[in-house]
Write a protein that holds these residues in place. Sequence first.
Motif: not given
Length: 389
Positions: A272-278
Amino acid sequence: MPQTEKLFYQQPPVQQFSAQVLSCRQEGESFLAELSATAFFPEGGGQPADRGTLGGRQVLDVQETGGCILHRLDGPLPVGSTVKGCLDMAFRWDATQQHSGEHILSGTLHEMFGAENVGFHIGADYLTMDTSCPISDEGLLAAEQRANQVIWQDVPIQAVWHTKEELAALTYRSKKELEGPVRIVTVPGADCCACCGTHVQRTGQVGQVKIIDWHNYKQGVRLFVVCGGRALRAFEERRQRCAAIGSSLSAKFETLAQAVDRQKSELETARYRVVQLENELFSQKAAAFTKEGPVILQEEGLEPDGLRRLAAAFGQVRPGLCALFSPGENGCAYVLADAFGGTDLRPLCRQLNQTFDGRGGGKPGFVQGSLARFDLTAAENMIREFLKQ
């Protein structure tokens, strides 16, 4: 020609025997031999043919056709000679354990749920059984427990040939109408069934029957089952896998499920955090893009979902076509999107697929797919030519 004496039904099992070669002919690269007697069980009833050697030749297969038992060999045998047969008893024992275990479980399912065994096959790793009706998970586990109780009682298994008249007075399982003489295999307390296969002498020799998996199949359930030595090996394989997982998670067997759940939760949070950063990065990339005309980009390492989100970020700030490509080990993923939906991109999708051995599709304003091979320059020229037209 006289019929072959069937030594494979004898108890205790015949491991070595001598017999006369009645005929031998070549068929392709192998040879088919018929004997005066044989202990090699021919494939049938879901049980594979025995293995071993015959007159020093390797037995590749054994089949019964038109009343003749033919042994497929890797070399010829002299007709009229007397040869020695040696069975692979480990292979026979395994097949026999599986077959007897299947009878006990099938008979138990029939008694408990009225289920007929409509399909049975002994494979290399497990046997499969198909039932005629659905059975719940709880029902299967209860039947497995009852079948094992019969095994542990160590009762004798009887195999008796019956005439047509005797059959009329018997109640037994069979997949088709039969006329005598018919071999009936009886497991006291579990099963009575017509059968041509080999069996252990007592149920205790099956050791254990274990259903390792099952799923709905046609009108019933397909079971994946292991018996005897296979059940022990299946347990050991699973123990080793659990030990490997426990080692990687630093968890004991008793807490393995909790450790996996914890790892799953942490992974979901990280994703979820990776998607936000992406998404933040995609927005910045779209805002910084200053080239005129359509957006045509190659981005390494993006999954299809990432390509879709990147295309959406461009759609927030730029009108017109956005074509994104991400090459990987298994080809090149792509997305074509028109933020305002004014262009039907499906013809372009078909051109890309035809040119680069791809597959994919979608709606007029959004298509996606994958290409087996890819050339960015050729793709860019194709896209610009498409927009001109």
